[in-house]
Scaffold this active site. Structure first.
Site, PDB file in Angstrom:
ATOM      1  CB  CYS A  52      48.739  48.553  33.725  1.00  0.00           C
ATOM      2  SG  CYS A  52      49.296  47.116  34.653  1.00  0.00           S
TER       3      CYS A  52
ATOM      4  CG  ASP B  37      45.394  40.275  33.848  1.00  0.00           C
ATOM      5  OD1 ASP B  37      44.224  40.687  33.802  1.00  0.00           O
ATOM      6  OD2 ASP B  37      45.956  39.709  32.893  1.00  0.00           O
TER       7      ASP B  37
ATOM      8  CB  CYS C  53      46.164  46.406  32.196  1.00  0.00           C
ATOM      9  SG  CYS C  53      46.394  45.142  33.476  1.00  0.00           S
ATOM     10  CG  ASP C  54      48.585  41.410  31.122  1.00  0.00           C
ATOM     11  OD1 ASP C  54      49.419  42.330  31.123  1.00  0.00           O
ATOM     12  OD2 ASP C  54      48.761  40.353  31.748  1.00  0.00           O
ATOM     13  CE  LYS C  55      44.194  38.594  29.529  1.00  0.00           C
ATOM     14  NZ  LYS C  55      45.138  38.963  30.600  1.00  0.00           N
TER      15      LYS C  55
ATOM     16  CD  GLU D   7      46.721  36.086  33.010  1.00  0.00           C
ATOM     17  OE1 GLU D   7      46.854  36.621  31.898  1.00  0.00           O
ATOM     18  OE2 GLU D   7      47.206  36.548  34.050  1.00  0.00           O
TER      19      GLU D   7
ATOM     20  CB  SER E 105      50.560  35.480  34.254  1.00  0.00           C
ATOM     21  OG  SER E 105      51.411  36.593  34.147  1.00  0.00           O
TER      22      SER E 105
END
Length: 572
Positions: free
Chosen positions: A53, A85, A126-128, A448, A474
């Site tokens: 990511c 993640d 990436c996600d966060k 998650e 997720s």
């Protein structure tokens, strides 16, 4: 570049007799004497090798330097952390994922304030990292442009598109005897062929759509794949645009992030069946602007917004398909035409959202539909409330055959216990699996549960059982999975008092979640309850557990918006 009317924040570092040492330090970084009169623009990314990511962010951030320089400012690159993640999933390392959102926001604030940068270009993949960077921008309220690094392209396996979710669910298929280990290995080699974030409407792409809808990102940026060279030109435009905002004095992040724009962002999530994590991140971004925008506010928007985009995990298509179909603008245009958006919010260009979308073509009718032809009348993500979740809970209903389920509880005190039981198939159709003590404070870190939920789905049980948790999911999770239950067990929420065999009813249509136990018995259990002993904490998790707030308010760790001192004062 013509200097803005207000005094630049960086002047506190560059001007004055007593700043001779500061100028010497800056010369050592390559700044010339002719540069001290120019604005200084921070360019932050999480470039590194720990996740695909973030691996594309370095070249993009470097391209932004060219745009900043072309705009007459001094670009200064720095980096912050990211937690993958994908790699931290399904073990205790996942405790660090949501924590990293706060670390990212805090670290960017620390660098920008300490160095008194005048503006910020922020990259995230990436996600966060996406909400973390956006939270920092809103907290600092300096001229800012957000840039998403882009999604990876899907892989191809046996003639169909596959993603990392296919492999997660493949583990369950192997355990259920529906796939061989050799086939899973083959799939694992095919599912992630390029750099970039997961390619479905999972958390990263959902939050990229949020950034574009809020006006923090350039139009057309969210769904452009990471592998496309066009991203370098986009990054240069972002660098140039931040200098224009600096010169004009706006629009600033808190002019962009308003109650109306937050409602628009929630509508975009609902309309695309986006990640349930948006229910955490939207309140957290709002918190940085001094706006109370809780899960209740998110719920109202979700309930009134139709599902119009057929995106994975609940639907058929991926980010690349949405990009080809017109990107985020196609979703927003359909919602605006249907009366589901506020058209008077500001875009990064300084135009209104309605003005920005005026030339946008109608949706393609397949990836994105008009609101009159919606896939379902309410959003793909639903907030549930009831005696088991007084503060709310989240479920993704996009793609479900039925959003109503009732069954007996099977209670697990942590994710590991549930994963072991599911792996060994120690559960039955009709069960409601309850995983508790995984909330923001109780985990701590609100892990998650994709490892468990994908296992259930891969075993062919995704809609034959339900799963409830005070932890998170997720964005790739699908099935009858209810998370973010509040109050969490560690705060004495009702989920702490569920016993094996208790009947639980989920009704996604009525938006309710109830433990079918009478109030007298619940009161008795509450008085007799003793919290589950927790292992000793230290380091970042100890600090996080002491500071973190409840999930329905965004799981934030500080008291809210703060203003920088006046430009003529020190920003220390």
């Amino acid at each position: 570049m013509t200097a803005p009317k207000k005094k630049l924040r960086s002047r506190i570092v560059t001007e004055g007799l007593d700043r001779a040492p500061h100028r010497a330090f800056l010369r050592a970084t390559g700044v010339g004497d002719e540069d001290f009169g120019k604005p200084f623009v921070g360019i932050v990314s999480q470039h590194g090798e720990n996740t695909p990511c973030s691996m594309s962010l370095g070249p993009q951030a470097d391209a932004a330097r060219l745009g900043v320089a072309a705009g007459g400012a001094i670009p200064v690159q720095f980096t912050t952390v990211s937690v993958s993640d994908g790699v931290s999933m399904n073990h205790k390392g996942m405790r660090m994922s949501l924590v990293s959102r706060e670390l990212i926001a805090d670290s960017i604030e620390a660098v920008v304030r300490a160095h008194a940068y005048d503006a910020l270009v922020g990259f995230a993949g990436c996600d966060k990292t996406l909400p973390g960077v956006m939270m920092a921008m809103v907290r600092l309220d300096c001229p800012s442009v957000f840039v998403y690094g882009g999604a990876m392209l899907p892989g191809t396996w046996r003639g169909k598109d596959v993603t990392i979710l296919t492999t997660y669910e493949g583990v369950g298929s192997v355990l259920a005897g529906r796939m061989s280990e050799a086939e899973l290995d083959e799939l694992g080699h095919a599912c992630a062929p390029t750099l970039g974030s997961c390619p479905g409407q999972f958390t990263a792409n959902t939050m990229a759509m949020v950034a574009e809808t809020l006006g923090l990102a350039l139009p057309g940026s969210a769904m452009l794949p990471a592998a496309y060279s066009e991203r370098l030109a986009l990054a240069r435009r972002a660098g140039r645009r931040v200098t224009e905002i600096l010169r004009a004095g706006g629009p600033l992040p808190r002019q962009l992030v308003t109650r109306k724009s937050l409602e628009n962002a929630a509508a975009a999530v609902a309309a695309t069946g986006g990640s349930t994590n948006a229910g955490l991140h939207l309140p957290a971004i709002a918190h940085e602007a001094g706006i109370r925008f809780s899960l209740d506010d998110v719920a109202e928007v979700f309930a009134r917004t139709p599902l119009i985009a057929d995106l994975q995990p609940g639907g058929r298509f991926l980010a690349i398909d949405l990009h080809r179909a017109g990107g985020v603008a196609s979703v927003l245009k359909a919602l605006l035409d249907g009366g589901y958006l506020h058209g008077d919010t500001l875009a990064l260009s300084g135009k209104t959202l309605a003005e920005e979308l005026a030339a946008q073509a109608k949706p393609d009718g397949e990836v994105v539909r008009g609101t009159a032809e919606a896939l379902q009348p309410t959003g793909g993500v639903v907030v549930l409330k009831g005696n088991l979740a007084p503060d709310g809970a989240l479920i993704k209903v996009a793609g479900l055959k039925s959003a109503v389920f009732e069954g007996p509880a099977r209670v697990f005190e942590c994710e590991e216990d549930a994963f072991a039981a599911v792996s060994e198939r120690r559960y039955a159709p009709g069960d409601v699996l309850v995983i508790r003590n995984e909330g923001p404070r109780g985990g701590p870190g609100m892990r998650e549960m994709l490892g468990v939920t994908a296992l259930v789905y891969g075993q062919g049980m995704g809609e034959r059982v339900a799963l409830l948790t005070d932890g998170r999911f997720s964005g790739a999770t699908r099935g009858l999975m209810v998370g973010y239950i509040g109050p969490e067990a560690a705060l004495g929420g009702p989920i702490a008092f569920v016993h094996d065999g208790d009947r639980i009813r989920i009704d996604g249509d009525a938006r309710t979640l109830d433990l079918l136990v009478d109030a007298t018995e619940l009161a008795r259990r509450r008085s007799a309850h003793r919290p589950v002993p927790r292992e000793r904490l230290a380091g970042v998790l100890e600090k996080y557990a002491q500071l973190v707030g409840p999930a329905h308010l965004g799981a934030v760790t500080h008291s809210g918006a703060v203003e920088w001192p006046d430009d003529n004062d020190s920003p220390q």
